[in-house]
Design a protein around this motif. Structure first.
Motif, PDB file in Angstrom:
ATOM      1  N   VAL A  59       7.936  -0.859  -8.201  1.00  0.00           N
ATOM      2  CA  VAL A  59       7.118  -0.657  -9.370  1.00  0.00           C
ATOM      3  C   VAL A  59       7.871  -0.354 -10.611  1.00  0.00           C
ATOM      4  O   VAL A  59       7.515  -0.734 -11.743  1.00  0.00           O
ATOM      5  N   ASP A  60       9.145   0.303 -10.397  1.00  0.00           N
ATOM      6  CA  ASP A  60       9.940   0.669 -11.627  1.00  0.00           C
ATOM      7  C   ASP A  60      10.794  -0.509 -11.921  1.00  0.00           C
ATOM      8  O   ASP A  60      11.570  -0.021 -12.946  1.00  0.00           O
ATOM      9  N   SER A  61      10.565  -1.622 -11.745  1.00  0.00           N
ATOM     10  CA  SER A  61      11.484  -2.503 -12.302  1.00  0.00           C
ATOM     11  C   SER A  61      10.609  -3.379 -13.112  1.00  0.00           C
ATOM     12  O   SER A  61       9.341  -3.757 -12.735  1.00  0.00           O
ATOM     13  N   ALA A  62      10.828  -3.501 -14.347  1.00  0.00           N
ATOM     14  CA  ALA A  62      10.106  -4.194 -15.465  1.00  0.00           C
ATOM     15  C   ALA A  62       9.876  -5.681 -15.061  1.00  0.00           C
ATOM     16  O   ALA A  62       8.819  -6.126 -15.353  1.00  0.00           O
ATOM     17  N   GLU A  63      10.828  -6.247 -14.469  1.00  0.00           N
ATOM     18  CA  GLU A  63      10.856  -7.472 -14.181  1.00  0.00           C
ATOM     19  C   GLU A  63       9.505  -7.838 -13.146  1.00  0.00           C
ATOM     20  O   GLU A  63       8.808  -8.751 -13.211  1.00  0.00           O
ATOM     21  N   ALA A  98      -4.403  -2.994 -10.520  1.00  0.00           N
ATOM     22  CA  ALA A  98      -4.815  -3.752 -11.637  1.00  0.00           C
ATOM     23  C   ALA A  98      -6.268  -3.456 -12.296  1.00  0.00           C
ATOM     24  O   ALA A  98      -6.588  -3.207 -13.450  1.00  0.00           O
ATOM     25  N   ALA A  99      -7.309  -3.194 -11.122  1.00  0.00           N
ATOM     26  CA  ALA A  99      -8.503  -2.465 -11.741  1.00  0.00           C
ATOM     27  C   ALA A  99      -8.783  -1.245 -11.932  1.00  0.00           C
ATOM     28  O   ALA A  99      -9.038  -0.777 -13.286  1.00  0.00           O
ATOM     29  N   LEU A 100      -8.050  -0.043 -11.545  1.00  0.00           N
ATOM     30  CA  LEU A 100      -8.009   1.150 -11.819  1.00  0.00           C
ATOM     31  C   LEU A 100      -6.706   1.505 -12.612  1.00  0.00           C
ATOM     32  O   LEU A 100      -6.726   2.634 -13.635  1.00  0.00           O
ATOM     33  N   GLY A 101      -5.719   0.988 -12.248  1.00  0.00           N
ATOM     34  CA  GLY A 101      -4.546   1.353 -13.402  1.00  0.00           C
ATOM     35  C   GLY A 101      -3.578   2.070 -12.914  1.00  0.00           C
ATOM     36  O   GLY A 101      -2.889   2.839 -13.551  1.00  0.00           O
ATOM     37  N   THR A 102      -3.517   2.364 -11.510  1.00  0.00           N
ATOM     38  CA  THR A 102      -2.679   3.676 -11.066  1.00  0.00           C
ATOM     39  C   THR A 102      -1.902   3.100  -9.834  1.00  0.00           C
ATOM     40  O   THR A 102      -2.507   1.975  -9.149  1.00  0.00           O
ATOM     41  N   ASN A 103      -0.970   3.830  -9.518  1.00  0.00           N
ATOM     42  CA  ASN A 103      -0.003   3.425  -8.397  1.00  0.00           C
ATOM     43  C   ASN A 103      -0.315   4.216  -7.366  1.00  0.00           C
ATOM     44  O   ASN A 103       0.452   4.326  -6.266  1.00  0.00           O
ATOM     45  N   ASN A 104      -1.325   5.007  -7.386  1.00  0.00           N
ATOM     46  CA  ASN A 104      -1.871   6.235  -6.575  1.00  0.00           C
ATOM     47  C   ASN A 104      -2.430   5.484  -5.236  1.00  0.00           C
ATOM     48  O   ASN A 104      -3.569   5.517  -4.997  1.00  0.00           O
ATOM     49  N   VAL A 105      -1.417   4.865  -4.467  1.00  0.00           N
ATOM     50  CA  VAL A 105      -1.988   3.958  -3.487  1.00  0.00           C
ATOM     51  C   VAL A 105      -1.116   4.238  -2.244  1.00  0.00           C
ATOM     52  O   VAL A 105      -0.009   4.102  -2.418  1.00  0.00           O
ATOM     53  N   ASP A 106      -1.581   4.581  -1.306  1.00  0.00           N
ATOM     54  CA  ASP A 106      -0.692   4.883  -0.029  1.00  0.00           C
ATOM     55  C   ASP A 106      -1.371   4.890   1.333  1.00  0.00           C
ATOM     56  O   ASP A 106      -2.733   4.597   1.144  1.00  0.00           O
ATOM     57  N   HIS A 107      -1.047   5.073   2.536  1.00  0.00           N
ATOM     58  CA  HIS A 107      -1.721   4.941   3.695  1.00  0.00           C
ATOM     59  C   HIS A 107      -0.826   5.800   4.761  1.00  0.00           C
ATOM     60  O   HIS A 107       0.330   6.209   4.340  1.00  0.00           O
ATOM     61  N   CYS A 108      -1.567   5.978   6.002  1.00  0.00           N
ATOM     62  CA  CYS A 108      -0.872   6.928   6.808  1.00  0.00           C
ATOM     63  C   CYS A 108       0.346   6.124   7.653  1.00  0.00           C
ATOM     64  O   CYS A 108       0.452   6.707   8.754  1.00  0.00           O
ATOM     65  N   ALA A 109       1.247   5.510   6.950  1.00  0.00           N
ATOM     66  CA  ALA A 109       2.267   4.947   7.606  1.00  0.00           C
ATOM     67  C   ALA A 109       3.267   6.013   8.569  1.00  0.00           C
ATOM     68  O   ALA A 109       3.821   5.599   9.231  1.00  0.00           O
ATOM     69  N   ARG A 110       2.929   7.338   7.689  1.00  0.00           N
ATOM     70  CA  ARG A 110       3.978   8.244   8.305  1.00  0.00           C
ATOM     71  C   ARG A 110       3.667   8.760   9.510  1.00  0.00           C
ATOM     72  O   ARG A 110       4.345   9.812   9.968  1.00  0.00           O
ATOM     73  N   LEU A 111       2.602   8.145  10.241  1.00  0.00           N
ATOM     74  CA  LEU A 111       2.220   8.644  11.645  1.00  0.00           C
ATOM     75  C   LEU A 111       2.464   7.998  12.644  1.00  0.00           C
ATOM     76  O   LEU A 111       2.080   6.816  12.481  1.00  0.00           O
ATOM     77  N   ALA A 121       4.653   4.062 -13.858  1.00  0.00           N
ATOM     78  CA  ALA A 121       4.835   5.540 -13.134  1.00  0.00           C
ATOM     79  C   ALA A 121       4.671   5.368 -11.615  1.00  0.00           C
ATOM     80  O   ALA A 121       3.602   4.818 -11.397  1.00  0.00           O
ATOM     81  N   ARG A 122       5.625   5.797 -10.920  1.00  0.00           N
ATOM     82  CA  ARG A 122       5.241   5.821  -9.620  1.00  0.00           C
ATOM     83  C   ARG A 122       4.045   6.552  -9.168  1.00  0.00           C
ATOM     84  O   ARG A 122       3.801   7.596  -9.790  1.00  0.00           O
ATOM     85  N   GLY A 123       3.441   6.252  -8.188  1.00  0.00           N
ATOM     86  CA  GLY A 123       2.085   6.757  -7.828  1.00  0.00           C
ATOM     87  C   GLY A 123       2.473   7.931  -6.954  1.00  0.00           C
ATOM     88  O   GLY A 123       3.437   8.396  -6.628  1.00  0.00           O
ATOM     89  N   ALA A 169       0.883  -1.280   0.013  1.00  0.00           N
ATOM     90  CA  ALA A 169      -0.059   0.102   0.197  1.00  0.00           C
ATOM     91  C   ALA A 169       0.710   1.032   0.092  1.00  0.00           C
ATOM     92  O   ALA A 169       0.874   1.979   0.952  1.00  0.00           O
ATOM     93  N   LEU A 170       1.812   1.245  -0.992  1.00  0.00           N
ATOM     94  CA  LEU A 170       2.811   2.190  -1.021  1.00  0.00           C
ATOM     95  C   LEU A 170       2.939   2.611  -2.622  1.00  0.00           C
ATOM     96  O   LEU A 170       2.870   1.715  -3.650  1.00  0.00           O
ATOM     97  N   PRO A 171       3.018   4.037  -2.982  1.00  0.00           N
ATOM     98  CA  PRO A 171       3.100   4.253  -4.324  1.00  0.00           C
ATOM     99  C   PRO A 171       4.367   3.808  -5.007  1.00  0.00           C
ATOM    100  O   PRO A 171       4.111   3.939  -6.445  1.00  0.00           O
ATOM    101  N   ALA A 172       5.317   3.339  -4.834  1.00  0.00           N
ATOM    102  CA  ALA A 172       6.534   3.079  -5.412  1.00  0.00           C
ATOM    103  C   ALA A 172       6.829   1.426  -5.405  1.00  0.00           C
ATOM    104  O   ALA A 172       7.693   0.973  -5.860  1.00  0.00           O
ATOM    105  N   PHE A 173       5.989   0.901  -4.420  1.00  0.00           N
ATOM    106  CA  PHE A 173       6.437  -0.437  -4.129  1.00  0.00           C
ATOM    107  C   PHE A 173       5.041  -1.565  -4.182  1.00  0.00           C
ATOM    108  O   PHE A 173       3.914  -1.189  -3.864  1.00  0.00           O
ATOM    109  N   LEU A 174       5.424  -2.593  -4.642  1.00  0.00           N
ATOM    110  CA  LEU A 174       4.298  -3.823  -4.807  1.00  0.00           C
ATOM    111  C   LEU A 174       4.402  -4.417  -3.745  1.00  0.00           C
ATOM    112  O   LEU A 174       5.358  -4.358  -2.936  1.00  0.00           O
ATOM    113  N   PRO A 175       3.873  -5.282  -3.384  1.00  0.00           N
ATOM    114  CA  PRO A 175       3.933  -6.338  -1.983  1.00  0.00           C
ATOM    115  C   PRO A 175       5.281  -6.802  -1.819  1.00  0.00           C
ATOM    116  O   PRO A 175       6.081  -7.249  -2.940  1.00  0.00           O
ATOM    117  N   GLY A 176       5.836  -6.726  -0.500  1.00  0.00           N
ATOM    118  CA  GLY A 176       7.313  -7.007  -0.332  1.00  0.00           C
ATOM    119  C   GLY A 176       8.108  -6.325  -0.946  1.00  0.00           C
ATOM    120  O   GLY A 176       9.511  -6.593  -1.153  1.00  0.00           O
TER     121      GLY A 176
END
Ligand code: SF4
Ligand code: SF4
Ligand code: FES
Lengths: 530, 348
Positions: free
Chosen positions: A202-206, B335-348, A222-224, A191-198
């Motif tokens: 995201v910027d690695s094609a592999e 996968a469904a929306l097609g965006t990496n705009n996903v985050d959470h309040c980890a920074r708190l 594209a990084r979110g 749940a992070l804009p630049a990382f998939l699980p683990g």
């Protein structure tokens, strides 16, 4: 955490910084207290405030707010100057020590004293104590990360631990304490804009190919946007819809008023939560959510322990788990997903190497600490026992930068924020429990000497003002805060302390600087001004 | 390992173990009041007396180590009488109001009184009852019921590491108290509630749980608050959570929880909980069905995706949701929306 809670009591020396552990991680703090009381462990506390752990500390260093890199570097400098480093560990496991040594020459404790306010003698003593210990661990929390220099702070912490070889053994380690119960898990799950699980990039094609293969859809390269960037984009009209699950950004994000304005500009805000929170009140749609006691699944704790959550009671009305609504919505958008927690964990295990050996059935017998790379693997209580993820640990030369906020004539005091014992986060949970009676309102904590200068008394209603906003609250006098520093918790939505807070971000982590804001304090409604 | 006999049965036990530990391991129960397995033994209540067969010596089982060749009797007439006397003495300064005592069903004093046939009125009352000290909104203290077992004092010092309570007074006024008998709130007490959960009688009670009915089941789960991730057992009455304990055998946190984990669960059953999807309209909030609400949301999402592409939508996942839910949320975003705009309040 690189290490486990269970091995805290094995340390000879524990350094705690930027964490009010007894109030924010109370059960973990027990181990620290027991180590000191019954195990002869020495505690070094580095915190501007006289937090309750001070009672257990052999040394309490009180740096000025936002000067962490300065004192951390100065400690590393002492280690090198006095040749206290673990030469074997440094030679075998790290790289870049010569550059670090040259770089740190400018960080003599004597020179840093002016910046940090920590007497050079005391700092030297602390550095020796930490370095000479057979086993020493470091614990830190948001007091280290919630700064414009948060990422640098963390690197400076790592430098110190690597220099002294205090990693990869019981009773050592670099141990960040996670605030909310599943922050660790939310990060692990991507749940992070630049990382998939683990933490797969995201910027690695592999990596993208692997996930598109499993999910049957292309993954954007594209990084979110981070949460702060999403709010900014909402304000600028670039982000048009936002779905929020169980978070309350209006209260928890910096610059509350600006956040509210930005969310107001959205064409669609959807919030799923237990209560009609401040953020939910702004939403176009509010969905009733389930609490932890009404669903199955797993949480991952700060020591990387994946643990089973079990449904205990019926949910009220038609409340659904967040996962249920996400799956149904996904189906409506042409991408069907089924909400079945055990099945989801199987998918996670397939795609996430550190969770590969974890499944719900195994967890029935107790939690497992990741990395757990295959079925039957017992889990990993201590990280980096024989090597770092990327081979050798690289020392980083991090330069001290003063915090973005400075006190001046107009705003002479520094405000720092945090939690207290009886309240949690944005408060929507704790205010609805028996704990609320213990502390109905927040207050502004101030050193009596400052209060005297400002002619303020305990219990006065005061106005706290920063460049960005103002609020009114009660004053409570306490020697916990040093002179020049005031403290407030962020649990009480009415006060929205974050409306005062600088939106200055750490450019590397996106973490706002919650810990340093210049303010002035005056009697509410009165003429007196600070 | 040493071998010994308990009630004629041969056992082998670790040399460092106590008579109590080795007997309980072999399934032989010995009553205890001041003993708790998570604490060093107190040796204060003497209800655990056993008899050494060869010498006739009476020994406290909780703090006497086993010796090779020992032969121990746990249930002779002599021991029963001794236990009876001890219970009678306790009741001489303990109110006999078990019928209205919240601890009645879990109280060990009551359990043993029934077992040894002590009704409470055997001896004349000694001294006045101590008054109820209502500690604060979380903890109820009724020291008239305190049996001086010292579990709370040891728990606070040895496990919690706060050392906020100690014994004060003497004779019938002997009781635990915060340092200088200050109110708990003004002491070093961290309100972790450990003492309350371990008190064997009704002297310390969790106020939020009082008068919420009887526990009908326990569910072993994880605390919803901080990142420590304490294992907690929810005490449930019907569909209501009435409290929490840390007693599950596999719990890494042993018997410990903090104020939030122990007393902070009332939000689950709070009347403010949302039970229906809501839409904000010009006339205020309107209740909607799930189907209706999700279709309305999906429709707007489709339009925005069509007009502005996936970068115009975002997801805030949650540090309070499960791993599985977070996984599904980011999969939905990517996968469904097609965006990496996903985050959470980890920074708190
Ligand atoms: S209050 Fe309870 S635990 Fe403490 S000494 Fe009295 S009976 Fe024992
Ligand atoms: S019981 Fe307290 S210390 Fe344990 S997880 Fe809950 S909030 Fe954290
Ligand atoms: S249980 Fe042994 S003396 Fe109390």
């Amino acid at each position: 955490m690189t290490n486990s809670i269970a091995d805290i009591e094995k340390a000879d020396v524990i350094l705690v910084t930027g964490s009010n552990t007894t109030e924010n991680h109370p059960v973990l703090a027990q181990s620290i207290k027991r180590a000191v009381l019954h195990g002869g462990t020495q505690l070094i506390l580095v915190d501007p405030r006289k937090v309750p752990l001070a009672r257990y500390a052999s040394l309490h260093l009180r740096p000025k707010l936002g000067t962490d890199v300065a004192w951390l570097n100065a400690m590393a400098r002492v280690v090198l100057r006095e040749s206290l480093q673990d030469t074997k560990f440094v030679a075998k496991r790290t790289e870049g020590v010569d550059e670090l040594a040259a770089f740190l020459e400018r960080y003599e404790p004597e020179a840093m004293e002016r910046i940090t306010g920590i007497p050079a003698g005391v700092l030297t003593q602390a550095a020796r104590l930490y370095a000479r210990a057979n086993r020493a661990s470091i614990f830190y929390a948001m007091g280290i990360t919630q700064h414009q220099q948060g990422t640098d702070n963390v690197r400076a912490v790592a430098n110190l631990a690597m220099l002294c070889g205090h990693l990869g053994k019981p009773g050592t380690g670099v141990n960040p304490l996670r605030g909310q119960n599943n922050v660790q898990g939310a990060c692990d799950m991507g749940a992070l804009p630049a990382f998939l699980p683990g933490y797969q990039r995201v910027d690695s094609a592999e990596v993208r190919a692997k996930f598109s293969g499993a999910w049957g859809r292309d993954i954007s390269a594209a990084r979110g946007l981070t949460i702060g960037e999403m709010i900014e984009a909402a304000g600028a009209g670039k982000l048009r819809a936002l779905l929020v699950f169980g978070e309350n950004p209006v209260v928890t994000e910096p610059d509350s008023d600006g956040t509210a304005r930005a969310l107001d500009a959205l064409e669609m805000l959807v919030v799923q939560d237990l209560f009609l929170t401040e953020t939910a009140q702004m939403a176009h749609f509010v969905l009733p959510g389930r609490s932890f006691a009404e669903k199955d699944g797993t949480f991952t704790s700060t020591e990387r322990r994946v643990q089973k959550l079990r449904r205990a009671v019926e949910a009220p009305g038609e409340a659904w788990a967040d996962g249920e609504s996400v799956c149904r919505l996904s189906a409506l958008l042409g991408y069907p997903m089924i909400y079945e927690p055990a099945e989801a964990m199987r998918e996670i295990a397939e795609l996430t190497p550190s969770y590969a050996g974890i499944d719900h059935a195994r967890l029935e017998k107790g939690g497992i600490q990741w990395p757990c790379p295959q079925a039957g693997h017992p889990g990993t209580p201590i990280l980096h026992t024989d090597g770092f993820t990327r081979g050798k640990g690289a020392f980083a030369c991090v330069e001290y930068k003063p915090p973005a906020e400075k006190t001046g004539k107009r705003y002479p005091l520094l405000l720092t924020t945090g939690r207290t014992r009886y309240a949690y986060h944005a408060g929507s949970m704790t205010v609805r429990t028996a704990l609320a009676a213990m502390q109905r309102q927040g207050c502004l904590e101030m050193n009596p000497a400052d209060a005297e200068l400002l002619a303020l008394a305990d219990g006065d209603l005061v106005r706290v003002e920063s460049q960005r906003g103002a609020l009114t609250t009660r004053l409570c006098l306490s020697a916990r805060s040093p002179q020049g520093v005031v403290f407030m918790s962020f649990h009480f939505p009415e006060e929205r302390v974050n409306r005062l807070i600088s939106p200055a971000f750490d450019p590397q982590s996106g973490i706002p600087e919650y810990k340093v804001t210049a303010v002035k304090v005056a009697l509410a409604g009165g003429e007196a001004s600070a | 390992m040493v071998s010994l006999r308990v009630n004629g049965k041969s056992l082998s036990a670790k040399g460092a173990s106590t008579i109590l530990e080795s007997a309980r391991k072999a399934g032989i129960d010995i009553p205890t009041l001041c003993y708790h397995p998570a604490l060093p033994p107190g040796g204060a209540c003497r209800i655990c007396l056993v008899e050494e067969e060869s010498t006739g010596r009476l020994l406290t089982a909780c703090n006497t180590r086993v010796e090779g060749g020992m032969s121990i009797l746990t249930d002779t007439q002599r021991i029963s009488t001794a236990r009876q006397r001890m219970l009678e003495l306790i009741f001489a300064r303990h109110p006999v109001d078990c019928t209205i005592c919240e601890a009645a069903n879990t109280c060990r004093l009551r359990l043993y009184a029934a077992r040894y046939g002590v009704s409470g009125g055997e001896l004349p009352r000694r001294g006045e009852l101590l008054p109820i000290t209502d500690a604060n909104s979380l903890i109820h203290r009724d020291y008239s019921k305190c049996i001086g077992c010292g579990i709370c004092v040891r728990a606070c010092g040895e496990v919690q590491g706060a050392a906020a309570v100690e014994f004060i007074g003497s004779g019938p006024r002997y009781r635990p108290a915060a340092t200088f008998d200050h109110p708990l709130d003004a002491s070093e007490c961290e309100l972790c509630g450990l003492c309350v959960s371990l008190c064997p009688v009704g002297a310390l009670m969790e106020k939020p749980s009082i008068h919420h009915g009887l526990e009908t089941r326990r569910v072993d789960t994880v605390c919803p608050y901080c990142g420590c991730g304490c294992d907690l057992e929810l005490r449930v009455a019907g569909e209501r959570i009435i409290g929490a304990r840390a007693e599950a055998p596999a719990a890494w946190n042993g018997v410990s929880l903090c104020a939030k984990g122990r007393y902070g669960l009332g939000f689950v059953n709070h009347p403010d909980r949302l039970g229906k999807p809501l839409e904000r309209t010009a006339e205020g909030w309107q209740e909607r069905s799930w189907d209706w609400a999700l279709e309305a949301i999906a429709e707007r999402l489709r339009r925005i995706l069509d007009e502005s592409g996936p970068s115009a939508v975002g997801i805030l996942a949650s540090a309070k949701s499960t791993n599985e839910e977070n996984y599904l949320m980011q999969k939905f975003a990517r996968a469904a929306l097609g965006t990496n705009n996903v985050d959470h309040c980890a920074r708190l």
